[in-house]
Design a protein around this motif. Sequence first.
Motif, PDB file in Angstrom:
ATOM      1  N   GLU A  75      15.568  -0.927  19.830  1.00  0.00           N
ATOM      2  CA  GLU A  75      14.108  -0.869  19.742  1.00  0.00           C
ATOM      3  C   GLU A  75      13.535   0.393  20.395  1.00  0.00           C
ATOM      4  N   ARG A  76      14.174   0.871  21.440  1.00  0.00           N
ATOM      5  CA  ARG A  76      13.665   2.079  22.110  1.00  0.00           C
ATOM      6  C   ARG A  76      13.685   3.272  21.170  1.00  0.00           C
ATOM      7  N   MET A  77      14.725   3.393  20.369  1.00  0.00           N
ATOM      8  CA  MET A  77      14.814   4.504  19.420  1.00  0.00           C
ATOM      9  C   MET A  77      13.775   4.339  18.317  1.00  0.00           C
ATOM     10  N   LYS A  78      13.586   3.122  17.872  1.00  0.00           N
ATOM     11  CA  LYS A  78      12.573   2.866  16.845  1.00  0.00           C
ATOM     12  C   LYS A  78      11.187   3.190  17.388  1.00  0.00           C
ATOM     13  N   CYS A  79      10.933   2.834  18.638  1.00  0.00           N
ATOM     14  CA  CYS A  79       9.627   3.141  19.242  1.00  0.00           C
ATOM     15  C   CYS A  79       9.494   4.634  19.549  1.00  0.00           C
ATOM     16  N   TYR A  80      10.603   5.295  19.850  1.00  0.00           N
ATOM     17  CA  TYR A  80      10.574   6.753  19.970  1.00  0.00           C
ATOM     18  C   TYR A  80      10.105   7.348  18.644  1.00  0.00           C
ATOM     19  N   THR A  81      10.650   6.841  17.534  1.00  0.00           N
ATOM     20  CA  THR A  81      10.276   7.348  16.208  1.00  0.00           C
ATOM     21  C   THR A  81       8.778   7.168  15.978  1.00  0.00           C
ATOM     22  N   HIS A  82       8.252   6.014  16.345  1.00  0.00           N
ATOM     23  CA  HIS A  82       6.806   5.791  16.211  1.00  0.00           C
ATOM     24  C   HIS A  82       6.037   6.805  17.061  1.00  0.00           C
ATOM     25  N   ASN A 112      -4.434   3.275  11.439  1.00  0.00           N
ATOM     26  CA  ASN A 112      -3.829   1.943  11.392  1.00  0.00           C
ATOM     27  C   ASN A 112      -2.343   1.959  11.714  1.00  0.00           C
ATOM     28  N   GLY A 113      -1.814   3.131  12.044  1.00  0.00           N
ATOM     29  CA  GLY A 113      -0.396   3.245  12.369  1.00  0.00           C
ATOM     30  C   GLY A 113       0.501   3.319  11.148  1.00  0.00           C
ATOM     31  N   LYS A 114      -0.074   3.549   9.989  1.00  0.00           N
ATOM     32  CA  LYS A 114       0.699   3.661   8.750  1.00  0.00           C
ATOM     33  C   LYS A 114       0.882   5.130   8.398  1.00  0.00           C
ATOM     34  N   PHE A 115       1.951   5.427   7.694  1.00  0.00           N
ATOM     35  CA  PHE A 115       2.285   6.799   7.329  1.00  0.00           C
ATOM     36  C   PHE A 115       1.196   7.378   6.437  1.00  0.00           C
ATOM     37  N   ASP A 116       0.741   8.574   6.768  1.00  0.00           N
ATOM     38  CA  ASP A 116      -0.311   9.258   6.023  1.00  0.00           C
ATOM     39  C   ASP A 116       0.336  10.293   5.103  1.00  0.00           C
ATOM     40  N   LEU A 117       0.423   9.962   3.828  1.00  0.00           N
ATOM     41  CA  LEU A 117       1.089  10.854   2.876  1.00  0.00           C
ATOM     42  C   LEU A 117       0.346  12.171   2.696  1.00  0.00           C
ATOM     43  N   SER A 118      -0.976  12.169   2.862  1.00  0.00           N
ATOM     44  CA  SER A 118      -1.710  13.430   2.720  1.00  0.00           C
ATOM     45  C   SER A 118      -1.320  14.403   3.833  1.00  0.00           C
ATOM     46  N   THR A 119      -1.056  13.892   5.020  1.00  0.00           N
ATOM     47  CA  THR A 119      -0.599  14.751   6.115  1.00  0.00           C
ATOM     48  C   THR A 119       0.787  15.295   5.805  1.00  0.00           C
ATOM     49  N   LEU A 120       1.649  14.443   5.262  1.00  0.00           N
ATOM     50  CA  LEU A 120       2.989  14.888   4.878  1.00  0.00           C
ATOM     51  C   LEU A 120       2.882  16.013   3.851  1.00  0.00           C
ATOM     52  N   ARG A 121       2.009  15.851   2.880  1.00  0.00           N
ATOM     53  CA  ARG A 121       1.820  16.857   1.839  1.00  0.00           C
ATOM     54  C   ARG A 121       1.297  18.170   2.445  1.00  0.00           C
ATOM     55  N   GLU A 122       0.361  18.070   3.387  1.00  0.00           N
ATOM     56  CA  GLU A 122      -0.229  19.263   4.003  1.00  0.00           C
ATOM     57  C   GLU A 122       0.745  19.998   4.918  1.00  0.00           C
ATOM     58  N   ASN A 132       5.206   2.340  -0.270  1.00  0.00           N
ATOM     59  CA  ASN A 132       4.998   1.071  -0.974  1.00  0.00           C
ATOM     60  C   ASN A 132       5.993   0.010  -0.512  1.00  0.00           C
ATOM     61  N   ASP A 133       7.225   0.426  -0.280  1.00  0.00           N
ATOM     62  CA  ASP A 133       8.275  -0.515   0.130  1.00  0.00           C
ATOM     63  C   ASP A 133       8.111  -0.999   1.568  1.00  0.00           C
ATOM     64  N   ASN A 134       7.472  -0.190   2.420  1.00  0.00           N
ATOM     65  CA  ASN A 134       7.452  -0.504   3.854  1.00  0.00           C
ATOM     66  C   ASN A 134       6.079  -0.815   4.444  1.00  0.00           C
ATOM     67  N   ASP A 135       5.003  -0.599   3.718  1.00  0.00           N
ATOM     68  CA  ASP A 135       3.675  -0.817   4.308  1.00  0.00           C
ATOM     69  C   ASP A 135       3.417  -2.261   4.718  1.00  0.00           C
ATOM     70  N   SER A 136       4.211  -3.198   4.230  1.00  0.00           N
ATOM     71  CA  SER A 136       4.035  -4.595   4.640  1.00  0.00           C
ATOM     72  C   SER A 136       4.690  -4.893   5.989  1.00  0.00           C
ATOM     73  N   VAL A 137       5.494  -3.959   6.493  1.00  0.00           N
ATOM     74  CA  VAL A 137       6.128  -4.146   7.809  1.00  0.00           C
ATOM     75  C   VAL A 137       5.037  -4.030   8.866  1.00  0.00           C
ATOM     76  N   GLU A 138       4.854  -5.077   9.638  1.00  0.00           N
ATOM     77  CA  GLU A 138       3.747  -5.115  10.596  1.00  0.00           C
ATOM     78  C   GLU A 138       4.094  -4.512  11.954  1.00  0.00           C
ATOM     79  N   GLU A 139       5.326  -4.667  12.423  1.00  0.00           N
ATOM     80  CA  GLU A 139       5.696  -4.155  13.745  1.00  0.00           C
ATOM     81  C   GLU A 139       5.758  -2.635  13.675  1.00  0.00           C
ATOM     82  N   CYS A 185       6.915  -0.091  15.503  1.00  0.00           N
ATOM     83  CA  CYS A 185       8.145   0.674  15.731  1.00  0.00           C
ATOM     84  C   CYS A 185       9.108   0.525  14.559  1.00  0.00           C
ATOM     85  N   GLU A 186       9.259  -0.699  14.085  1.00  0.00           N
ATOM     86  CA  GLU A 186      10.127  -0.954  12.937  1.00  0.00           C
ATOM     87  C   GLU A 186       9.590  -0.217  11.710  1.00  0.00           C
TER      88      GLU A 186
END
Length: 138
Positions: free
Chosen positions: A56-63, A75-85, A102-109, A111-112
Amino acid sequence: MNSLNIGFFLTLLVVGSISSEDIAKHVDCLEKNNLSQEEFVTMARAAKAESNEIDERMKCYTHCILESWGYLDANGKFDLSTLREKDRLTEGDMKNAEQCKNDNDSVEEKCEYSYQMFTCISKAIEQAKKDGVEMGEE
C-alpha cells in the motif's frame, strides 16, 4: 538519475528529464509514505516486472507523485487533458489512456486507483514502444 535508481520508474510517465523539483517531490512522497529509497527501488522493480509484491505504501506513493505532478483532478481521478498537455503522446496512446480511465474510474480507493491508472497507462506506452511506435509519432 541513475544514481537514484528512479529513472526507469519515473520516465514511465514520459516526464522527459528529471528536474531537481521532481526529485524533491519524489523525496517528499517517499517520506509521506514511510518508504525508504531502497524499498522504493525494490518495489519499482517489482512493479516493472508486474509482480504482486507491491504494498500500500508504494501505491500511495504513486498517488502522491501523480498528484504532485498535477495529473489528478480535484476528485483524485486522472486528468487526461493534463496528460495530453504535458506529454507527447500519440493519438493511440491517448486512446489507450482513455480506455485505462474507463476501466479504472470506478476504483474508489485513491491509492489503488492511482496505481492501477499508472500501471495501465505505462503498460500501454511500453507496448507501443515495443511495437515500434515512438512517442509523439503517429
